[in-house]
Write a protein that holds these residues in place. Structure first.
Motif, PDB file in Angstrom:
ATOM      1  N   GLY A  67       5.036 -41.438 -45.791  1.00 21.21           N
ATOM      2  CA  GLY A  67       4.607 -41.126 -44.442  1.00 21.21           C
ATOM      3  C   GLY A  67       3.104 -41.226 -44.229  1.00 21.21           C
ATOM      4  N   GLY A  68       2.672 -41.976 -43.257  1.00 18.52           N
ATOM      5  CA  GLY A  68       1.258 -42.092 -42.957  1.00 18.52           C
ATOM      6  C   GLY A  68       0.466 -42.950 -43.929  1.00 18.52           C
ATOM      7  N   PHE A  69       1.166 -43.690 -44.797  1.00 21.26           N
ATOM      8  CA  PHE A  69       0.486 -44.525 -45.778  1.00 21.26           C
ATOM      9  C   PHE A  69       0.590 -46.011 -45.423  1.00 21.26           C
ATOM     10  CE2 PHE A  69       0.768 -40.658 -48.161  1.00 21.26           C
ATOM     11  CZ  PHE A  69      -0.335 -40.672 -48.982  1.00 21.26           C
ATOM     12  N   GLU A  70       0.662 -46.298 -44.126  1.00 19.93           N
ATOM     13  CA  GLU A  70       0.817 -47.685 -43.697  1.00 19.93           C
ATOM     14  C   GLU A  70      -0.316 -48.567 -44.216  1.00 19.93           C
ATOM     15  OE1 GLU A  70       1.117 -45.093 -41.593  1.00 19.93           O
ATOM     16  OE2 GLU A  70       3.230 -45.186 -41.034  1.00 19.93           O
ATOM     17  N   GLN A  71      -1.557 -48.055 -44.133  1.00 16.25           N
ATOM     18  CA  GLN A  71      -2.709 -48.834 -44.604  1.00 16.25           C
ATOM     19  C   GLN A  71      -2.616 -49.072 -46.110  1.00 16.25           C
ATOM     20  OE1 GLN A  71      -4.955 -50.429 -42.967  1.00 16.25           O
ATOM     21  NE2 GLN A  71      -6.226 -51.030 -44.688  1.00 16.25           N
ATOM     22  N   ARG A  72      -2.252 -48.048 -46.860  1.00 13.28           N
ATOM     23  CA  ARG A  72      -2.118 -48.200 -48.319  1.00 13.28           C
ATOM     24  C   ARG A  72      -1.006 -49.192 -48.652  1.00 13.28           C
ATOM     25  NH1 ARG A  72       0.309 -45.684 -52.967  1.00 13.28           N
ATOM     26  NH2 ARG A  72      -1.139 -45.860 -54.685  1.00 13.28           N
ATOM     27  N   THR A  73       0.081 -49.133 -47.893  1.00 12.82           N
ATOM     28  CA  THR A  73       1.187 -50.068 -48.115  1.00 12.82           C
ATOM     29  C   THR A  73       0.718 -51.496 -47.884  1.00 12.82           C
ATOM     30  OG1 THR A  73       2.775 -48.396 -47.422  1.00 12.82           O
ATOM     31  CG2 THR A  73       3.534 -50.676 -47.419  1.00 12.82           C
ATOM     32  N   ARG A  74       0.001 -51.711 -46.793  1.00 12.78           N
ATOM     33  CA  ARG A  74      -0.525 -53.041 -46.499  1.00 12.78           C
ATOM     34  C   ARG A  74      -1.431 -53.537 -47.621  1.00 12.78           C
ATOM     35  NH1 ARG A  74      -0.560 -51.911 -41.406  1.00 12.78           N
ATOM     36  NH2 ARG A  74      -2.571 -50.870 -41.387  1.00 12.78           N
ATOM     37  N   PRO A  79       7.188 -65.537 -53.465  1.00 11.26           N
ATOM     38  CA  PRO A  79       7.415 -65.731 -54.899  1.00 11.26           C
ATOM     39  C   PRO A  79       7.953 -64.456 -55.572  1.00 11.26           C
ATOM     40  CG  PRO A  79       5.249 -66.563 -54.266  1.00 11.26           C
ATOM     41  CD  PRO A  79       5.793 -65.799 -53.088  1.00 11.26           C
ATOM     42  N   LEU A  80       9.006 -64.607 -56.356  1.00 10.75           N
ATOM     43  CA  LEU A  80       9.572 -63.481 -57.087  1.00 10.75           C
ATOM     44  C   LEU A  80       8.519 -62.852 -58.000  1.00 10.75           C
ATOM     45  CD1 LEU A  80      11.895 -61.655 -58.023  1.00 10.75           C
ATOM     46  CD2 LEU A  80      12.558 -63.458 -59.617  1.00 10.75           C
ATOM     47  N   ALA A  81       7.662 -63.673 -58.589  1.00  9.91           N
ATOM     48  CA  ALA A  81       6.621 -63.142 -59.480  1.00  9.91           C
ATOM     49  C   ALA A  81       5.741 -62.133 -58.750  1.00  9.91           C
ATOM     50  CB  ALA A  81       5.781 -64.285 -60.044  1.00  9.91           C
ATOM     51  N   ASN A  82       5.440 -62.372 -57.487  1.00  3.45           N
ATOM     52  CA  ASN A  82       4.616 -61.449 -56.710  1.00  3.45           C
ATOM     53  C   ASN A  82       5.366 -60.148 -56.431  1.00  3.45           C
ATOM     54  OD1 ASN A  82       3.489 -64.098 -56.462  1.00  3.45           O
ATOM     55  ND2 ASN A  82       2.221 -63.349 -54.793  1.00  3.45           N
ATOM     56  N   VAL A  83       6.660 -60.260 -56.142  1.00  3.99           N
ATOM     57  CA  VAL A  83       7.463 -59.063 -55.877  1.00  3.99           C
ATOM     58  C   VAL A  83       7.572 -58.219 -57.142  1.00  3.99           C
ATOM     59  CG1 VAL A  83       9.732 -58.219 -55.140  1.00  3.99           C
ATOM     60  CG2 VAL A  83       8.709 -60.207 -54.002  1.00  3.99           C
ATOM     61  N   ARG A  84       7.780 -58.867 -58.283  1.00  2.00           N
ATOM     62  CA  ARG A  84       7.838 -58.123 -59.557  1.00  2.00           C
ATOM     63  C   ARG A  84       6.499 -57.452 -59.842  1.00  2.00           C
ATOM     64  NH1 ARG A  84      10.594 -61.211 -64.347  1.00  2.00           N
ATOM     65  NH2 ARG A  84      10.254 -59.147 -65.189  1.00  2.00           N
ATOM     66  N   ALA A  85       5.402 -58.136 -59.559  1.00  2.00           N
ATOM     67  CA  ALA A  85       4.071 -57.538 -59.762  1.00  2.00           C
ATOM     68  C   ALA A  85       3.900 -56.316 -58.869  1.00  2.00           C
ATOM     69  CB  ALA A  85       2.988 -58.578 -59.486  1.00  2.00           C
ATOM     70  N   LEU A  86       4.422 -56.387 -57.648  1.00  2.00           N
ATOM     71  CA  LEU A  86       4.347 -55.248 -56.736  1.00  2.00           C
ATOM     72  C   LEU A  86       5.087 -54.047 -57.327  1.00  2.00           C
ATOM     73  CD1 LEU A  86       3.656 -53.935 -54.003  1.00  2.00           C
ATOM     74  CD2 LEU A  86       5.747 -54.992 -53.100  1.00  2.00           C
ATOM     75  N   LEU A 117       1.402 -60.523 -51.172  1.00  2.00           N
ATOM     76  CA  LEU A 117       2.515 -60.429 -50.231  1.00  2.00           C
ATOM     77  C   LEU A 117       1.998 -59.924 -48.886  1.00  2.00           C
ATOM     78  CD1 LEU A 117       4.966 -58.729 -52.710  1.00  2.00           C
ATOM     79  CD2 LEU A 117       5.169 -61.071 -51.858  1.00  2.00           C
ATOM     80  N   PRO A 118       1.882 -60.807 -47.912  1.00  4.53           N
ATOM     81  CA  PRO A 118       1.417 -60.363 -46.596  1.00  4.53           C
ATOM     82  C   PRO A 118       2.503 -59.542 -45.915  1.00  4.53           C
ATOM     83  CG  PRO A 118       2.163 -62.628 -46.495  1.00  4.53           C
ATOM     84  CD  PRO A 118       2.235 -62.218 -47.940  1.00  4.53           C
ATOM     85  N   GLU A 119       2.202 -59.058 -44.734  1.00  4.94           N
ATOM     86  CA  GLU A 119       3.230 -58.364 -43.944  1.00  4.94           C
ATOM     87  C   GLU A 119       4.444 -59.292 -43.849  1.00  4.94           C
ATOM     88  OE1 GLU A 119       4.700 -55.139 -41.824  1.00  4.94           O
ATOM     89  OE2 GLU A 119       2.767 -55.276 -42.831  1.00  4.94           O
ATOM     90  N   PRO A 120       5.623 -58.827 -44.268  1.00  2.99           N
ATOM     91  CA  PRO A 120       6.798 -59.712 -44.282  1.00  2.99           C
ATOM     92  C   PRO A 120       7.142 -60.254 -42.895  1.00  2.99           C
ATOM     93  CG  PRO A 120       7.278 -57.583 -45.298  1.00  2.99           C
ATOM     94  CD  PRO A 120       5.922 -57.487 -44.715  1.00  2.99           C
ATOM     95  N   GLU A 121       7.444 -61.547 -42.832  1.00  2.00           N
ATOM     96  CA  GLU A 121       7.845 -62.178 -41.575  1.00  2.00           C
ATOM     97  C   GLU A 121       9.263 -62.710 -41.732  1.00  2.00           C
ATOM     98  OE1 GLU A 121       5.123 -65.001 -39.888  1.00  2.00           O
ATOM     99  OE2 GLU A 121       3.418 -63.988 -40.833  1.00  2.00           O
ATOM    100  N   ARG A 122      10.124 -62.350 -40.805  1.00  2.00           N
ATOM    101  CA  ARG A 122      11.533 -62.770 -40.854  1.00  2.00           C
ATOM    102  C   ARG A 122      11.624 -64.276 -41.051  1.00  2.00           C
ATOM    103  NH1 ARG A 122      16.317 -60.671 -39.826  1.00  2.00           N
ATOM    104  NH2 ARG A 122      15.588 -58.740 -38.924  1.00  2.00           N
ATOM    105  N   GLY A 123      12.499 -64.670 -41.978  1.00  5.73           N
ATOM    106  CA  GLY A 123      12.713 -66.085 -42.250  1.00  5.73           C
ATOM    107  C   GLY A 123      11.806 -66.660 -43.326  1.00  5.73           C
ATOM    108  N   GLU A 124      10.799 -65.894 -43.746  1.00  6.75           N
ATOM    109  CA  GLU A 124       9.886 -66.373 -44.784  1.00  6.75           C
ATOM    110  C   GLU A 124      10.411 -66.015 -46.171  1.00  6.75           C
ATOM    111  OE1 GLU A 124       7.065 -68.265 -44.403  1.00  6.75           O
ATOM    112  OE2 GLU A 124       7.759 -68.409 -42.332  1.00  6.75           O
ATOM    113  N   ALA A 158      13.921 -58.479 -48.348  1.00  2.00           N
ATOM    114  CA  ALA A 158      13.716 -57.680 -49.558  1.00  2.00           C
ATOM    115  C   ALA A 158      12.295 -57.121 -49.612  1.00  2.00           C
ATOM    116  CB  ALA A 158      14.018 -58.519 -50.793  1.00  2.00           C
ATOM    117  N   VAL A 159      11.327 -57.885 -49.166  1.00  2.00           N
ATOM    118  CA  VAL A 159       9.938 -57.407 -49.148  1.00  2.00           C
ATOM    119  C   VAL A 159       9.789 -56.311 -48.095  1.00  2.00           C
ATOM    120  CG1 VAL A 159       7.522 -58.059 -48.825  1.00  2.00           C
ATOM    121  CG2 VAL A 159       9.088 -59.632 -49.987  1.00  2.00           C
ATOM    122  N   GLU A 160      10.440 -56.475 -46.965  1.00  2.00           N
ATOM    123  CA  GLU A 160      10.403 -55.467 -45.903  1.00  2.00           C
ATOM    124  C   GLU A 160      10.994 -54.152 -46.402  1.00  2.00           C
ATOM    125  OE1 GLU A 160      10.129 -53.211 -42.508  1.00  2.00           O
ATOM    126  OE2 GLU A 160       9.028 -54.986 -43.113  1.00  2.00           O
TER     127      GLU A 160
END
Length: 195
Positions: A25-32, A50-57, A40-47, A12-14
Motif C-alpha cells: 500500500g502506498g508503494f507505487e513509486q517504489r514498485t515503479r 524477457p523472462l530473464a528480467n522477470v526472474r531478476a525482479l 521492466l517498464p509499466e506493463p502494457e497490455r499485449g506486450e 504476468a508482470v502486471e
C-alpha cells in the motif's frame, strides 16, 4: 529449462505490480523503481517482456523484501489472470494451471503437472523458472478464487533435487460439496482462508 528468447506477457508482470501495491500500500513509486531497475517498464497490455528480467525482479524482491511478498504475488496471480471457461472449483483450476502458464509465456518456461489423488486432494508438480514461494502463493490464490464456502486449502510442499516444487494439496468447499473434510495438522501444512 529456459531459453534466451523466452518472454512473459504483460499480464504476468502486471500481477507483480498489483501484488506489491496491494500488499505494501502506498508503494507505487517504489514498485515503479523496482520494475525499472529490472528492465521492466509499466506493463502494457499485449506486450511481452524477457523472462530473464522477470526472474531478476523476483530475486530482487526476495533479497530486498523477503519471501512473503513473492508468495503474495503468487496469491494475486489467479485473481488477475484469465482462466479457461468451465473451471468450477479448485481441482479444475489446478488442472488448468499449466495451460494458463503456457498462455502467458512464449518460449520454454517449464510448466505444471496436476494429478488428482482423491475427491479433494491432488499432487501438483511445479517445474517453472519461478521461486517456490511464488508457486505456494499460486496454490493459495487458486483456493481463494475457486474455493467456495470456506475456500480452505492445505499445502505441503518441498523442492525436488531437480529444482521442481512439489505441492501436495487438499482443499475444501469444491463446488457442489460441503466443507466438512478434515486434515490432520503438521508443521508443514498451511490453512488458507478465502476472502
Amino acid at each position: 529449462m529456459t531459453g534466451q528468447a523466452t518472454t512473459v506477457s504483460a499480464t504476468a508482470v502486471e500481477c507483480v505490480r498489483a501484488a506489491i501495491t496491494e500488499t505494501c500500500g502506498g508503494f507505487e513509486q517504489r514498485t515503479r523503481l523496482l520494475l525499472e531497475r529490472n528492465g521492466l517498464p509499466e506493463p502494457e497490455r499485449g506486450e511481452w517482456y524477457p523472462l530473464a528480467n522477470v526472474r531478476a525482479l523476483y530475486e530482487d524482491l526476495h533479497s530486498t523484501t523477503g519471501r512473503n511478498i513473492v508468495e503474495q504475488i503468487g496469491v494475486t496471480f489467479p485473481r488477475v489472470t484469465d482462466w479457461p471457461g468451465g473451471v468450477d472449483g479448485v481441482g479444475a483450476a489446478l488442472a488448468g494451471l499449466d495451460g494458463v502458464h503456457r498462455d502467458l509465456h512464449r518460449g520454454e518456461a517449464g510448466g505444471y503437472s496436476f494429478t488428482r489423488t482423491g475427491e479433494r486432494t491432488g499432487r501438483l508438480v511445479c517445474d517453472t523458472p519461478y521461486p517456490a514461494a511464488f508457486e505456494r502463493g499460486v496454490v493459495r490464490g487458486i483456493g481463494k478464487r475457486f474455493g467456495v464456502d470456506t475456500g480452505f486449502v492445505a499445502i505441503d510442499d518441498h523442492t525436488r533435487s531437480d529444482g521442481a516444487t512439489v505441492c501436495t494439496v487438499e482443499w475444501w468447499g469444491e463446488r457442489g460439496t460441503s466443507a466438512t473434510a478434515r486434515l490432520g495438522t503438521s508443521s508443514d501444512t498451511e490453512f488458507v482462508t478465502g476472502d
